[in-house]
Design an enzyme around this catalytic site. Structure first.
Site, PDB file in Angstrom:
ATOM      1  N   LYS A 194       1.243  -1.125  -0.049  1.00  0.00           N
ATOM      2  CA  LYS A 194       0.241  -0.031  -0.423  1.00  0.00           C
ATOM      3  C   LYS A 194       0.473   0.553   0.055  1.00  0.00           C
ATOM      4  CE  LYS A 194      -4.319  -1.839   2.594  1.00  0.00           C
ATOM      5  NZ  LYS A 194      -4.475  -2.130   3.318  1.00  0.00           N
ATOM      6  N   GLN A 218      -4.666  -1.584   9.639  1.00  0.00           N
ATOM      7  CA  GLN A 218      -4.557  -2.973   9.402  1.00  0.00           C
ATOM      8  C   GLN A 218      -5.268  -3.540  10.102  1.00  0.00           C
ATOM      9  OE1 GLN A 218      -3.939  -2.993   6.040  1.00  0.00           O
ATOM     10  NE2 GLN A 218      -4.310  -5.510   5.894  1.00  0.00           N
ATOM     11  N   ASP A 235     -11.613   2.935   4.299  1.00  0.00           N
ATOM     12  CA  ASP A 235     -11.493   1.535   3.975  1.00  0.00           C
ATOM     13  C   ASP A 235     -12.908   1.275   3.577  1.00  0.00           C
ATOM     14  OD1 ASP A 235     -10.236  -0.618   4.272  1.00  0.00           O
ATOM     15  OD2 ASP A 235      -9.346  -0.287   6.404  1.00  0.00           O
TER      16      ASP A 235
END
Ligand code: GUN
Length: 296
Positions: A54, A98, A121
């Site tokens: 990422k 994460q 997200d």
């Protein structure tokens, strides 16, 4: 008949390039780069690979990547404090924590601490609610990437029969909402669905997101269906080597469907590309700079 392989890798590369162009435009207009903060708690090997990837893609797209690593035994409050400081940092447009988190942390509480307008997200309940009622927010990256692949392949989805297998908050539920908003007729199937093969056989569009290796067989599919395989399952391969397979029996599906996403190289690469897209959209919104609705 052999179906077409849907090249998610190529589509994702082209989306990343478009994001890069708009990231450069953003930098000109805002006099700063868009920025994504990624927080990793603990040393989960798969998470470390994702986070590295990422960060690299974010920089390649011309945005700033801020990476924060915390020990596995970090107290939950320290993570909440970190999120709070990222919420208040104007250089940070998107925040991603994460998952999974270590067991002593409450994921729902951690996600709820992220400013919904930086929640790239799309996991915050505010963003789930915005999607449910059709307000502007952030949509989880994987289902949004699946929708892009479907629209690229099929154009208008109006009136199509879609079956989503799986009802998770991250994929199944938002996927069903996106397809409904695109005017498809949607069925959500799951582990208690009766006659799952019969239900799937009705579908022009199948999205499989259950985490069961090669569960969807060729004879479950309507001839000509478009199949999106979200599964990533590691199974024993030849010579004891681990092999990645999806939730769909790819070889069988290719004999019946009109198009199928492979694993790897289908949905997977889309997730990061959409994350970059969401981050850039967050940056434009944060600065109040107009972005053409269909730009990204
Ligand atoms: N872990 C695996 N995939 C994801 C993702 O898309 N977002 C976050 N936050 N964690 C993940």
């Amino acid at each position: 008949m052999t179906a077409e392989k849907i090249d998610g890798k190529a589509f994702a590369a082209s989306l990343r390039e478009t994001v890069g162009r708009y990231a450069a435009e953003f930098e000109r207009k805002a006099n700063r780069k868009a920025g994504l903060a990624v927080v990793l708690v603990g040393e989960d090997p798969a998470s470390q690979v994702y986070v590295r990837s990422k960060g690299k893609s974010t920089v390649e797209a011309g945005m700033n990547s801020f990476e924060f690593r915390m020990d596995a035994d970090t107290p939950e409050q320290a993570l909440l404090d970190k999120i709070d400081s990222l919420n208040r940092d104007d250089a940070v447009d998107g925040i991603l924590v994460q998952l999974p988190l270590p067991k002593h942390m409450d994921e729902a509480k951690v996600i709820a601490t992220i400013n919904p307008d930086k929640d790239v997200d799309g996991f915050h309940v505010i963003n789930a609610g915005r999607l449910a009622v059709g307000q502007e927010g952030f949509v989880p990256c994987t289902p949004l990437g699946c929708l892009m692949l479907l629209e690229d392949r099929l154009g208008d989805l109006s009136g199509k029969e879609a079956v989503v297998i799986g009802r998770s908050n991250i994929v199944g539920k938002p996927m069903a909402q996106l397809l409904t908003d695109a005017n498809a007729t949607v069925t959500i199937a799951h582990s208690r669905t009766k006659d799952l093969p019969g239900v799937v056989r009705r579908a022009d569009i199948v999205v499989a997101a259950v985490g069961r290796p090669e569960m969807v067989k060729g004879d479950w599919l309507k001839p000509g269906a478009v199949v999106i395989d979200v599964g990533i399952n590691r199974i024993e391969g030849e010579g004891g080597k681990g092999k990645l397979v999806g939730d769909v029996d790819y070889q069988e599906a290719m004999q019946v469907a009109s198009a199928v996403t492979p694993v790897p190289g289908g949905v997977g690469p889309m997730t990061i590309a959409v994350l970059l897209r969401n981050t850039l959209v967050a940056a434009y919104r944060q600065e109040g700079i107009a972005l053409d609705k269909d730009a990204l």
